[in-house]
Design an enzyme around this catalytic site. Sequence first.
Site, PDB file in Angstrom:
ATOM      1  N   GLU A  47       0.848  -1.203   0.000  1.00  0.00           N
ATOM      2  CA  GLU A  47       0.000   0.000   0.000  1.00  0.00           C
ATOM      3  C   GLU A  47       0.882   1.251   0.000  1.00  0.00           C
ATOM      4  O   GLU A  47       2.028   1.227   0.455  1.00  0.00           O
ATOM      5  CB  GLU A  47      -0.881  -0.013   1.258  1.00  0.00           C
ATOM      6  CG  GLU A  47      -1.815   1.195   1.351  1.00  0.00           C
ATOM      7  CD  GLU A  47      -2.928   1.026   2.375  1.00  0.00           C
ATOM      8  OE1 GLU A  47      -2.894   0.076   3.164  1.00  0.00           O
ATOM      9  OE2 GLU A  47      -3.856   1.866   2.364  1.00  0.00           O
ATOM     10  N   ASN A 195     -12.106  -1.221  -1.240  1.00  0.00           N
ATOM     11  CA  ASN A 195     -11.483  -1.844  -0.078  1.00  0.00           C
ATOM     12  C   ASN A 195     -12.244  -1.443   1.182  1.00  0.00           C
ATOM     13  O   ASN A 195     -12.623  -0.275   1.339  1.00  0.00           O
ATOM     14  CB  ASN A 195     -10.021  -1.359   0.043  1.00  0.00           C
ATOM     15  CG  ASN A 195      -9.402  -1.737   1.385  1.00  0.00           C
ATOM     16  OD1 ASN A 195      -9.091  -2.904   1.616  1.00  0.00           O
ATOM     17  ND2 ASN A 195      -9.236  -0.759   2.270  1.00  0.00           N
ATOM     18  N   GLU A 196     -12.454  -2.401   2.047  1.00  0.00           N
ATOM     19  CA  GLU A 196     -13.125  -2.141   3.335  1.00  0.00           C
ATOM     20  C   GLU A 196     -14.276  -1.146   3.153  1.00  0.00           C
ATOM     21  O   GLU A 196     -14.329  -0.083   3.778  1.00  0.00           O
ATOM     22  CB  GLU A 196     -12.118  -1.686   4.406  1.00  0.00           C
ATOM     23  CG  GLU A 196     -11.110  -2.787   4.703  1.00  0.00           C
ATOM     24  CD  GLU A 196     -10.274  -2.606   5.974  1.00  0.00           C
ATOM     25  OE1 GLU A 196     -10.269  -1.516   6.551  1.00  0.00           O
ATOM     26  OE2 GLU A 196      -9.634  -3.605   6.385  1.00  0.00           O
ATOM     27  N   TYR A 264      -6.870  -9.164  11.340  1.00  0.00           N
ATOM     28  CA  TYR A 264      -5.542  -8.918  11.909  1.00  0.00           C
ATOM     29  C   TYR A 264      -5.429  -9.612  13.257  1.00  0.00           C
ATOM     30  O   TYR A 264      -6.406  -9.681  14.016  1.00  0.00           O
ATOM     31  CB  TYR A 264      -5.316  -7.410  12.069  1.00  0.00           C
ATOM     32  CG  TYR A 264      -5.031  -6.732  10.738  1.00  0.00           C
ATOM     33  CD1 TYR A 264      -3.759  -6.773  10.191  1.00  0.00           C
ATOM     34  CD2 TYR A 264      -6.040  -6.091  10.022  1.00  0.00           C
ATOM     35  CE1 TYR A 264      -3.478  -6.169   8.969  1.00  0.00           C
ATOM     36  CE2 TYR A 264      -5.770  -5.485   8.792  1.00  0.00           C
ATOM     37  CZ  TYR A 264      -4.492  -5.530   8.273  1.00  0.00           C
ATOM     38  OH  TYR A 264      -4.218  -4.947   7.061  1.00  0.00           O
ATOM     39  N   GLU A 319      -6.156  -9.209   3.555  1.00  0.00           N
ATOM     40  CA  GLU A 319      -5.346  -8.540   4.584  1.00  0.00           C
ATOM     41  C   GLU A 319      -5.311  -9.439   5.812  1.00  0.00           C
ATOM     42  O   GLU A 319      -6.373  -9.781   6.361  1.00  0.00           O
ATOM     43  CB  GLU A 319      -5.907  -7.160   4.943  1.00  0.00           C
ATOM     44  CG  GLU A 319      -5.694  -6.131   3.841  1.00  0.00           C
ATOM     45  CD  GLU A 319      -6.099  -4.714   4.228  1.00  0.00           C
ATOM     46  OE1 GLU A 319      -6.016  -4.364   5.413  1.00  0.00           O
ATOM     47  OE2 GLU A 319      -6.500  -3.977   3.303  1.00  0.00           O
ATOM     48  N   GLN A 368       1.938  -6.042   5.748  1.00  0.00           N
ATOM     49  CA  GLN A 368       2.188  -5.726   4.355  1.00  0.00           C
ATOM     50  C   GLN A 368       3.613  -6.153   4.012  1.00  0.00           C
ATOM     51  O   GLN A 368       4.363  -6.548   4.896  1.00  0.00           O
ATOM     52  CB  GLN A 368       1.969  -4.248   4.097  1.00  0.00           C
ATOM     53  CG  GLN A 368       0.528  -3.814   4.395  1.00  0.00           C
ATOM     54  CD  GLN A 368       0.219  -2.415   3.850  1.00  0.00           C
ATOM     55  OE1 GLN A 368       1.013  -1.784   3.180  1.00  0.00           O
ATOM     56  NE2 GLN A 368      -0.975  -1.924   4.186  1.00  0.00           N
TER      57      GLN A 368
HETATM   58  O1  AHR Z   1      -3.087  -2.575   6.235  1.00  0.00           O
HETATM   59  C1  AHR Z   1      -3.375  -1.357   6.828  1.00  0.00           C
HETATM   60  C2  AHR Z   1      -4.837  -0.968   6.693  1.00  0.00           C
HETATM   61  O2  AHR Z   1      -5.613  -1.869   7.395  1.00  0.00           O
HETATM   62  C3  AHR Z   1      -5.397  -1.001   5.298  1.00  0.00           C
HETATM   63  O3  AHR Z   1      -5.153   0.169   4.598  1.00  0.00           O
HETATM   64  C4  AHR Z   1      -6.860  -1.155   5.545  1.00  0.00           C
HETATM   65  O4  AHR Z   1      -7.510  -1.808   4.482  1.00  0.00           O
HETATM   66  C5  AHR Z   1      -6.928  -1.919   6.846  1.00  0.00           C
HETATM   67  O5  AHR Z   1      -7.819  -1.377   7.735  1.00  0.00           O
END
Ligand code: AHR
Length: 515
Positions: A47, A195-196, A264, A319, A368
């Site tokens: 990103e 995205n999201e 995450y 992600e 990332q």
């Molecule tokens: O990876 C960091 C951020 O986490 C990304 O930009 C977003 O899609 C997510 O919330």
Amino acid sequence: MKFNRLPFLASSLFLYVTAFAQQTNIVVNTADAITTINKNIYGHFAEHLGHCIYGGFYVGDTSKTIPNTDGVRNDIIDALKKLKIPNLRWPGGCFADTYHWKDGVGPQSKRPTIVNRWWGGVTEDNSFGTHNFLNMCELLGAEPYLTGNVGSGSPQEMADWVQYVNFDGKSPMSDWRKQNGREQPWKVKFWGIGNEAWGCGGNMRPEYYADEFRKFATFMTDWGNTGGLVRIASGASDADYNWTETLMKNIPVDMLGGLGVHHYSIIDWNKKSSATEFTEDQYFATMKSALQMDELVTKHAAIMDKYDPKKKVAMVVDEWGGWYDVEPGTNPGFLYQQNTMRDAMIAGVTLNIFNNHADRVRMANLAQCINVLQAVILTDKEKMILTPTYHVMEMYNVHQDAKLLPLKILSSDYVLGSEKLPAVSASASKDAAGKTHISLVNIDTKNTQTITVSLEGGQYASVTGRILTSAKLQNYNSFEEPNKITPAAFNGASLKANTLTVKLPPFSVVVLELK
Ligand code: AHR
């Protein structure tokens, strides 16, 4: 009749033995190699965030101190090729829904700037754009995965992007591409539609986003040279099963190439831990969150199965990874964190989960790639280091495009206070050359695990392996000590007939090869 009963008897015996033996037992079905582990499960994410692109991948072609190819660091290209990086997602993340691709093509001196409003509020000069990214993917041998702007963009802008990068004939967009120096189309197959969308992508409701997806997808013409565009919907956050249900209900399966999920490994959004100075409680909580991936994938897949029983739509976990406090003294908006053996544990168990769900999970992207969150590479000016996560991904790349070997595992427990987690995680596959690989992770901080692996239906003569571990869970590779943690030969596995015995040290990742 007799044959149908055999698996039941075998698994009853298996449960009986393991209940009393207090050790981990695994049964690998070596004959049942049907599902392919899509190599795209091993994908990455780049990103416009902190020093992932600028100061990470891209140093600009005027850099005199860092060898590069068209501005992309040569050491990074080499390292990622060694990793067999299958695909790379770009330009975001949250950034994607603010990004206007037309600002990043043509002569660099004429490109307008963009303020990265999500990540540190820095002003970028758009010097790294579509050509830079797609040419870089060619250098890496990775499939590009472009995420288009739904939140603040238009269907026309997205349709133009597809035409610009993919159209072979004569059109305003392909002419512009040629004028900008690229004759042949890049033939980009993977396209994220926002995205999201439930958050930074526009705070949409799933019903509304489903309609937006349908609209954008309609105008993204497949120009017939990609083997079929894969249009990927912005997926659920964690356990938002309503998001998945609503999208699956409202988007025709034939329109939907993939459906995302983001998760995450995080203790608490308001109270994360240091990336390096964490307690065992914090480690345990992180691993609990990482292991939740299995439940998430299982439940999202069950919803997808209702609407898509033939499993045409890929689950794309675009992600995932550990998220901690930024390193002291660094920009909080840049999400720069170190990477310890805890991250190696997250990578090992997560990739095992993806492998074991390969019938539905066909793409994933670690967040990332460089200098951001659970990175595989960290840079500091001309220096570059490989993290423990890099080494796990490199060790596991033997599973890419191999056939999954289903396994049953009854793991001993990793106990902390009144809580427990399964100590051992595993997955297995058979590659095109007939070699079997088994990846094993022991997340227990203190106890070596004795693992018995029954290789049902297999005939093997030898076992070799590699291990990643370190003296301390909190250890990491630094610019001063870049090779503190690297894979080593593993001698803790022995083979007798069809039974493998493995002594797996605390917080270690092992990949075995059987021939
Ligand atoms: O990876 C960091 C951020 O986490 C990304 O930009 C977003 O899609 C997510 O919330």
